[in-house]
Design an enzyme around this catalytic site. Structure first.
Site, PDB file in Angstrom:
ATOM      1  N   ASP A 133      61.252 102.854  37.412  1.00 10.51           N
ATOM      2  CA  ASP A 133      60.122 101.954  37.220  1.00 10.51           C
ATOM      3  C   ASP A 133      60.198 100.820  38.236  1.00 10.51           C
ATOM      4  O   ASP A 133      61.197 100.113  38.300  1.00 10.51           O
ATOM      5  CB  ASP A 133      60.152 101.394  35.789  1.00 10.51           C
ATOM      6  CG  ASP A 133      58.818 100.789  35.398  1.00 10.51           C
ATOM      7  OD1 ASP A 133      57.811 101.052  36.081  1.00 10.51           O
ATOM      8  OD2 ASP A 133      58.786 100.050  34.398  1.00 10.51           O
ATOM      9  N   HIS A 140      51.470  90.482  38.941  1.00  7.44           N
ATOM     10  CA  HIS A 140      52.318  90.608  37.752  1.00  7.44           C
ATOM     11  C   HIS A 140      53.647  89.879  37.957  1.00  7.44           C
ATOM     12  O   HIS A 140      54.073  89.085  37.116  1.00  7.44           O
ATOM     13  CB  HIS A 140      52.570  92.085  37.441  1.00  7.44           C
ATOM     14  CG  HIS A 140      53.555  92.330  36.334  1.00  7.44           C
ATOM     15  ND1 HIS A 140      53.292  91.982  35.023  1.00  7.44           N
ATOM     16  CD2 HIS A 140      54.803  92.863  36.340  1.00  7.44           C
ATOM     17  CE1 HIS A 140      54.348  92.305  34.277  1.00  7.44           C
ATOM     18  NE2 HIS A 140      55.280  92.836  35.046  1.00  7.44           N
ATOM     19  N   GLU A 206      52.575  98.049  28.939  1.00  6.05           N
ATOM     20  CA  GLU A 206      52.458  97.772  30.368  1.00  6.05           C
ATOM     21  C   GLU A 206      51.572  98.841  30.986  1.00  6.05           C
ATOM     22  O   GLU A 206      51.855 100.039  30.873  1.00  6.05           O
ATOM     23  CB  GLU A 206      53.834  97.754  31.050  1.00  6.05           C
ATOM     24  CG  GLU A 206      54.662  96.540  30.640  1.00  6.05           C
ATOM     25  CD  GLU A 206      55.900  96.332  31.510  1.00  6.05           C
ATOM     26  OE1 GLU A 206      56.487  97.336  31.960  1.00  6.05           O
ATOM     27  OE2 GLU A 206      56.276  95.158  31.721  1.00  6.05           O
ATOM     28  N   GLU A 208      50.473 100.981  33.782  1.00  2.91           N
ATOM     29  CA  GLU A 208      51.082 101.453  35.018  1.00  2.91           C
ATOM     30  C   GLU A 208      50.499 102.821  35.392  1.00  2.91           C
ATOM     31  O   GLU A 208      49.896 103.512  34.565  1.00  2.91           O
ATOM     32  CB  GLU A 208      52.609 101.614  34.864  1.00  2.91           C
ATOM     33  CG  GLU A 208      53.310 100.351  34.390  1.00  2.91           C
ATOM     34  CD  GLU A 208      54.820 100.419  34.544  1.00  2.91           C
ATOM     35  OE1 GLU A 208      55.322 101.260  35.322  1.00  2.91           O
ATOM     36  OE2 GLU A 208      55.495  99.609  33.875  1.00  2.91           O
ATOM     37  N   ASP A 240      54.322 101.717  29.697  1.00  2.00           N
ATOM     38  CA  ASP A 240      55.756 101.411  29.602  1.00  2.00           C
ATOM     39  C   ASP A 240      55.947 100.374  28.485  1.00  2.00           C
ATOM     40  O   ASP A 240      56.088  99.185  28.742  1.00  2.00           O
ATOM     41  CB  ASP A 240      56.248 100.877  30.948  1.00  2.00           C
ATOM     42  CG  ASP A 240      57.748 100.672  30.966  1.00  2.00           C
ATOM     43  OD1 ASP A 240      58.456 101.412  30.271  1.00  2.00           O
ATOM     44  OD2 ASP A 240      58.205  99.763  31.682  1.00  2.00           O
ATOM     45  N   ARG A 244      59.429  92.405  24.300  1.00  2.00           N
ATOM     46  CA  ARG A 244      59.683  91.235  25.148  1.00  2.00           C
ATOM     47  C   ARG A 244      60.775  90.322  24.623  1.00  2.00           C
ATOM     48  O   ARG A 244      61.473  89.673  25.407  1.00  2.00           O
ATOM     49  CB  ARG A 244      58.386  90.425  25.294  1.00  2.00           C
ATOM     50  CG  ARG A 244      57.231  91.183  25.905  1.00  2.00           C
ATOM     51  CD  ARG A 244      57.554  91.647  27.297  1.00  2.00           C
ATOM     52  NE  ARG A 244      56.376  92.232  27.941  1.00  2.00           N
ATOM     53  CZ  ARG A 244      56.422  92.891  29.087  1.00  2.00           C
ATOM     54  NH1 ARG A 244      57.570  93.071  29.718  1.00  2.00           N
ATOM     55  NH2 ARG A 244      55.326  93.394  29.606  1.00  2.00           N
ATOM     56  N   GLN A 247      63.970  92.019  25.518  1.00  2.00           N
ATOM     57  CA  GLN A 247      64.090  91.916  26.976  1.00  2.00           C
ATOM     58  C   GLN A 247      64.565  90.529  27.407  1.00  2.00           C
ATOM     59  O   GLN A 247      65.440  90.388  28.259  1.00  2.00           O
ATOM     60  CB  GLN A 247      62.729  92.229  27.614  1.00  2.00           C
ATOM     61  CG  GLN A 247      62.732  92.231  29.138  1.00  2.00           C
ATOM     62  CD  GLN A 247      61.353  92.563  29.705  1.00  2.00           C
ATOM     63  OE1 GLN A 247      60.399  92.841  28.961  1.00  2.00           O
ATOM     64  NE2 GLN A 247      61.217  92.533  31.016  1.00  2.00           N
ATOM     65  N   LYS A 260      63.045  98.567  26.926  1.00  2.00           N
ATOM     66  CA  LYS A 260      62.058  99.476  27.482  1.00  2.00           C
ATOM     67  C   LYS A 260      62.430 100.943  27.315  1.00  2.00           C
ATOM     68  O   LYS A 260      61.634 101.826  27.590  1.00  2.00           O
ATOM     69  CB  LYS A 260      61.863  99.182  28.971  1.00  2.00           C
ATOM     70  CG  LYS A 260      61.106  97.888  29.218  1.00  2.00           C
ATOM     71  CD  LYS A 260      61.232  97.445  30.648  1.00  2.00           C
ATOM     72  CE  LYS A 260      60.488  96.152  30.893  1.00  2.00           C
ATOM     73  NZ  LYS A 260      59.025  96.362  30.981  1.00  2.00           N
ATOM     74  N   THR A 264      58.326 105.612  26.512  1.00  2.00           N
ATOM     75  CA  THR A 264      57.352 105.422  27.585  1.00  2.00           C
ATOM     76  C   THR A 264      56.344 106.558  27.450  1.00  2.00           C
ATOM     77  O   THR A 264      56.740 107.728  27.386  1.00  2.00           O
ATOM     78  CB  THR A 264      58.029 105.482  28.974  1.00  2.00           C
ATOM     79  OG1 THR A 264      59.081 104.518  29.019  1.00  2.00           O
ATOM     80  CG2 THR A 264      57.036 105.204  30.088  1.00  2.00           C
ATOM     81  N   GLU A 371      51.373  88.630  29.900  1.00  2.00           N
ATOM     82  CA  GLU A 371      50.562  87.843  30.832  1.00  2.00           C
ATOM     83  C   GLU A 371      49.232  87.426  30.219  1.00  2.00           C
ATOM     84  O   GLU A 371      48.806  86.280  30.377  1.00  2.00           O
ATOM     85  CB  GLU A 371      50.255  88.668  32.082  1.00  2.00           C
ATOM     86  CG  GLU A 371      51.410  88.884  33.013  1.00  2.00           C
ATOM     87  CD  GLU A 371      51.005  89.888  34.083  1.00  2.00           C
ATOM     88  OE1 GLU A 371      50.344  89.501  35.044  1.00  2.00           O
ATOM     89  OE2 GLU A 371      51.337  91.076  33.930  1.00  2.00           O
TER      90      GLU A 371
HETATM   91 CA    CA Z   1      57.430  98.524  33.532  1.00  2.00          CA
END
Ligand code: CA
Length: 429
Positions: A133, A140, A206, A208, A240, A244, A247, A260, A264, A371
């Site tokens: 990844d 971002h 996420e 992606e 993904d 948080r 993380q 993570k 996925t 975000e």
């Molecule tokens: Ca990611």
């Protein structure tokens, strides 16, 4: 007027203008037919799936792809390389176009080879040996860096010189439609106190895109950036999922780990590089100029509109909360591939390389809740009146994307997943 590729080609299978799967696309996937027959490879066409194992059996596909489609993954086809991919695509277009009678007028073969998509089960398209990844969106990285370190130090010193990435977890890749269990993990909301084991409370998605690697390279033999197209088969949507709060506590100094690796999600249809060729466009200007091994010739950005929709347990339909575009990526996929292998690291057929969250300049183009809600401080208000800082149990996240041609779309379908409540544990404090 903005340039849009014009391609009037049609199939004898009728496909609407808004369909993601016209004859210009023909994305590859792996499916199980109704009745539980063995999985095999197909391409999507409108509301149908074309069974390539049947066409191959009938001798209608190139000799070089013989036997590669009666398989439960695309890996063998991925390893065959671009000349075989190109020949197969040309043969399929030749069989499926409106003015070509070979398949169109063979009722028996058509019935066997072209089945309603609603009657098949889509599976993971490849056996992914390794999943990497990246972190390739400047917007971002800037937003996240601003939250963590302030605007003046948002980008780390390396960021404009190399596509930052980390090794993800391949075993927990799941296909669209799979429910996701809210993970447990160590969290430490107040670092003056000890951490505890708890279900994540800051669950995020996420947005992606990822690509599947073709033949790949031998250990110790890097892939030159100029050869990237020989090794990039096609693209899927990637969610993904990220915890948080886990993380935030675990990521120093080696990056994300359990926050993570629990799941996925990817979309089942792989949109080929060949299908996206008409949608190449200029990417962001790269300043400073990258080192020579990362310099690409020509355009390596792709104009693919991307959306995230959210459906809470009370909502009848999903509501759009993000509109972004693949073309915003700062580091392109050829650079990701060249950088990944510059050390001599080998990539194998079916490896998945994902872009990282794709955010754009506008507020609603931010590709994750971290975000969008600025770490939960500015919750979203949905049309239902509900508010979301992070995901709640029962929320369904749907991602979709397409390139808009003149009168047709080259689309990705969707990747969706619903968040389930955390499992019960007796050993949490
Ligand atoms: Ca990611």
């Amino acid at each position: 007027m903005e340039y849009r590729p014009l391609n009037e080609m049609k199939s004898f299978i009728e496909v609407g203008r808004d369909s993601h799967f016209p004859i210009q696309n023909l994305p590859y996937g792996v499916f199980r037919p109704a009745g539980g027959a063995t999985p095999r490879v197909g391409v999507a066409l409108g509301e149908f799936v074309v069974d390539l194992s049947v066409l191959d059996e009938a001798g209608l596909l190139p000799a070089a792809s013989r036997g590669l489609f009666a398989e439960g993954s695309l890996n063998a086809f991925l390893g065959a390389g671009r000349p075989v991919w190109r020949a197969t695509r040309a043969a399929l277009v030749g069989l499926l176009r409106l003015d070509e009678p070979r398949l169109r007028d063979d009722e028996g073969l058509r019935q066997a080879a072209i089945v309603p998509a609603s009657r098949v089960e889509m599976l993971l398209p490849a056996q992914v040996g390794d999943y990497t990844d990246f972190y390739s969106s400047r917007e971002h990285a800037t937003n996240v860096g601003t939250m963590l370190r302030g605007a003046a130090n948002a980008l780390q010193p390396n960021w404009l010189h190399l596509p930052v990435g980390y090794h993800g977890r391949a075993s927990s890749l799941v296909v669209s439609g799979t429910d996701i269990r809210r993970p447990w993990g160590q969290v430490c909301p107040d670092e003056s106190r000890p951490p505890r084991l708890a279900p994540s409370r800051w669950m995020d998605f996420e947005l992606e895109v990822g690509f599947l690697v073709g033949p790949g390279n031998r250990l110790g033999e890097p892939i030159a950036v100029a050869d990237a197209a020989e090794h990039i088969f096609g693209f899927v949507l990637v969610n993904d999922w990220s915890a948080r709060d886990i993380q935030k506590w675990e990521y120093v100094p080696l990056g994300p780990f359990l926050s993570k690796s629990f799941a996925t999600s990817i979309s089942p249809w792989v949109v080929t590089l060949d299908a996206l060729e008409p949608f190449r466009c200029p990417g962001p200007v790269q300043d400073p100029e990258p080192l020579p091994y990362l310099r690409t010739a020509g355009e390596w950005a792709f104009d693919v509109h991307l959306e995230v929709r959210l459906q809470t347990a009370t909502m009848a339909a999903a509501e759009r909360i993000v509109a972004s575009n693949l073309k915003y990526l700062y580091w392109n996929v050829a650079q990701q591939l060249a950088h990944h292998t510059v050390s001599g690291c080998n990539l194998r057929p079916g490896d998945l390389l994902a872009t990282g969250t794709i955010s754009g300049p506008a507020r609603d183009s931010r590709g994750c809740l971290l975000e969008l809600t600025w770490r939960g401080e500015e919750p979203l208000t949905l049309a239902s009146g509900e508010r979301r800082a992070f995901l709640e149990d029962g929320d369904r996240v749907v991602m979709t994307g397409w390139a808009q041609g003149n009168g047709f779309r080259v689309g990705f379908g969707e990747v969706s997943g619903r968040l389930l409540a955390a499992a019960h544990r007796d050993d949490a404090e």
